[in-house]
Design a protein around this motif. Structure first.
Motif, PDB file in Angstrom:
ATOM      1  N   VAL A 178      -1.859   5.753   3.694  1.00  0.00           N
ATOM      2  CA  VAL A 178      -2.208   4.354   3.929  1.00  0.00           C
ATOM      3  C   VAL A 178      -3.070   4.319   5.183  1.00  0.00           C
ATOM      4  O   VAL A 178      -2.631   4.727   6.254  1.00  0.00           O
ATOM      5  N   ALA A 207       0.861   4.120  -2.783  1.00  0.00           N
ATOM      6  CA  ALA A 207       0.446   5.482  -2.409  1.00  0.00           C
ATOM      7  C   ALA A 207       1.434   6.529  -2.918  1.00  0.00           C
ATOM      8  O   ALA A 207       1.040   7.638  -3.280  1.00  0.00           O
ATOM      9  N   ALA A 239       0.831  -1.206   0.000  1.00  0.00           N
ATOM     10  CA  ALA A 239       0.000   0.000   0.000  1.00  0.00           C
ATOM     11  C   ALA A 239       0.865   1.256   0.000  1.00  0.00           C
ATOM     12  O   ALA A 239       0.561   2.237  -0.693  1.00  0.00           O
ATOM     13  N   ALA A 240       1.958   1.238   0.775  1.00  0.00           N
ATOM     14  CA  ALA A 240       2.853   2.399   0.828  1.00  0.00           C
ATOM     15  C   ALA A 240       3.523   2.633  -0.522  1.00  0.00           C
ATOM     16  O   ALA A 240       3.660   3.774  -0.975  1.00  0.00           O
ATOM     17  N   ASP A 255      -5.171   2.315   0.308  1.00  0.00           N
ATOM     18  CA  ASP A 255      -4.173   3.314  -0.093  1.00  0.00           C
ATOM     19  C   ASP A 255      -4.798   4.336  -1.034  1.00  0.00           C
ATOM     20  O   ASP A 255      -5.905   4.142  -1.537  1.00  0.00           O
TER      21      ASP A 255
END
Length: 367
Positions: free
Chosen positions: A267, A261, A257-258, A296
């Motif tokens: 997140v 993003a 997710a990071a 995200d």
């Protein structure tokens, strides 16, 4: 027998029950039906049933047929119910006429079966079937590749010693060693995906576990200004699980997710109890599921990519192995849960891990 037994049965059953009178108004809605429709008892009682059973016309047609013809009828296909908040819910609907002791038609009884968990389990079963075929192939390949790889690495190390004085050539041996180690890393991931493992079940505090992971990721992305937000339900008790494997599952999802993003992205990790989704245990009562949602603000995932996202070796990353998400899905399945994806291009991606609040297996188990 207790006088409140019928009421307790209606409250405990995991099927939604609606009772409609012959004026087409709702006179009873049990807790499962409230969870399915999004209408509370105080909001729904006395309202026309068409206000509650919104969505496809087939929903109201089935009820109308039972009220006018006095016959039982069920939907042969999945229907979509529009909930109070506007979201869609896949359901099966059955309607039976309600007669008094004299045979006079008094109304209808509607049974609603929430199909969300069934659909998730069907996808999980298809994934498990694909994985079983890949497991056999991957285990054989890993064994055949690992042996010559050790020989290549040993030869590269000897060559590096011989070429220590030749800086122009020594760089090539380092490239060989790095690439051999990269392939060995892929084989290790492949082994994690295919070999049986012994699960060590213990009580796991999900909030504390997620908080630790987010702390690590904040440090790892300190220069990127990514916002990591935890919205945990404090009422969720510890669940039964293998903490090391669950740590790996959530760490992988949060790291992905990071990456999606990007700089200055967000997140958001949330937990919640889903009393409307239950796991049926042989010889036991159904238990509700707890969801861990990782969302995200990245570019989202296209539909064709989303269909293949849990397929081993499929990846959209330049240096990805395509094994991370399949491993996550397997960990969720080993905990009698499931991992699902919800995403639209341009609106980020949401991964949802559903786990039972009380796992059917409390002791160590080999999966």
């Amino acid at each position: 027998m207790n006088a409140d037994l019928p009421e307790r049965i209606l409250d405990s059953i995991d099927l939604g029950i609606l009772v409609i009178d012959n004026r087409e108004r709702l006179i009873l809605i049990n807790p499962s039906a409230q969870a399915a429709t999004g209408w509370s008892e105080s909001q729904a009682k006395g309202r026309p049933y068409a206000d509650i059973l919104r969505g496809e016309r087939e929903l109201t047609r089935l009820v109308k047929d039972a009220l006018t013809r006095g016959r039982s009828i069920s939907s042969p296909d999945r229907l979509v119910l529009k909930r109070a908040d506007g979201s869609d819910l896949p359901v099966n609907l059955s309607v039976s006429p309600l007669f008094d002791r004299h045979g006079t038609l008094q109304g209808a009884i509607v049974t609603i079966k929430d199909l969300r968990q069934l659909i998730g389990l069907e996808e999980s079963a298809r994934s498990t079937e694909r994985m079983s075929t890949i497991d056999t192939l991957a285990a054989g390949l890993a064994h055949e590749i690992r042996n010559p790889l050790s020989g290549i690495r040993g030869a590269a190390q000897l060559l590096a010693k011989e070429l220590k004085a030749r800086e122009d050539l020594a760089e090539y041996t380092q490239v060989m060693l790095r690439e051999v180690d990269r392939v060995r890393g892929i084989l290790d991931e492949l082994a994690d995906l295919t070999r049986p493992r012994r699960l060590k079940f213990d009580r796991v505090d999900l909030t504390a576990l997620l908080d630790r992971i987010l702390f690590l990721e904040r440090q790892a992305h300190a220069d990127a200004s990514i916002q990591f937000i935890l919205q945990a339900d404090p009422s969720i008790p510890p669940i039964d699980g293998d903490e090391e494997l669950l740590h790996r599952l959530f760490l992988n999802l949060i790291r992905n997710a990071a990456e999606a993003a990007g700089r200055r992205g967000e997140v958001r990790v949330a937990t919640r109890i889903r009393p409307d989704l239950r796991l049926n245990q042989p010889g036991g009562r159904p238990v509700p599921l707890v969801e861990v949602i990782v969302r995200d603000t990245g570019p989202g995932i296209a539909a064709d990519v989303a269909q293949r996202i849990f397929t081993p070796f499929f990846t959209t990353k330049d240096k990805g192995t395509g094994l991370g998400l399949p491993i996550c899905q397997r960990i969720a399945a080993e905990h009698h849960g499931m991992l699902q994806l919800s995403s639209q291009p341009g609106q980020g991606a949401t991964f949802i891990v559903s786990l039972p609040l009380k796992c059917p297996v409390r002791k160590e188990a080999t999966v």
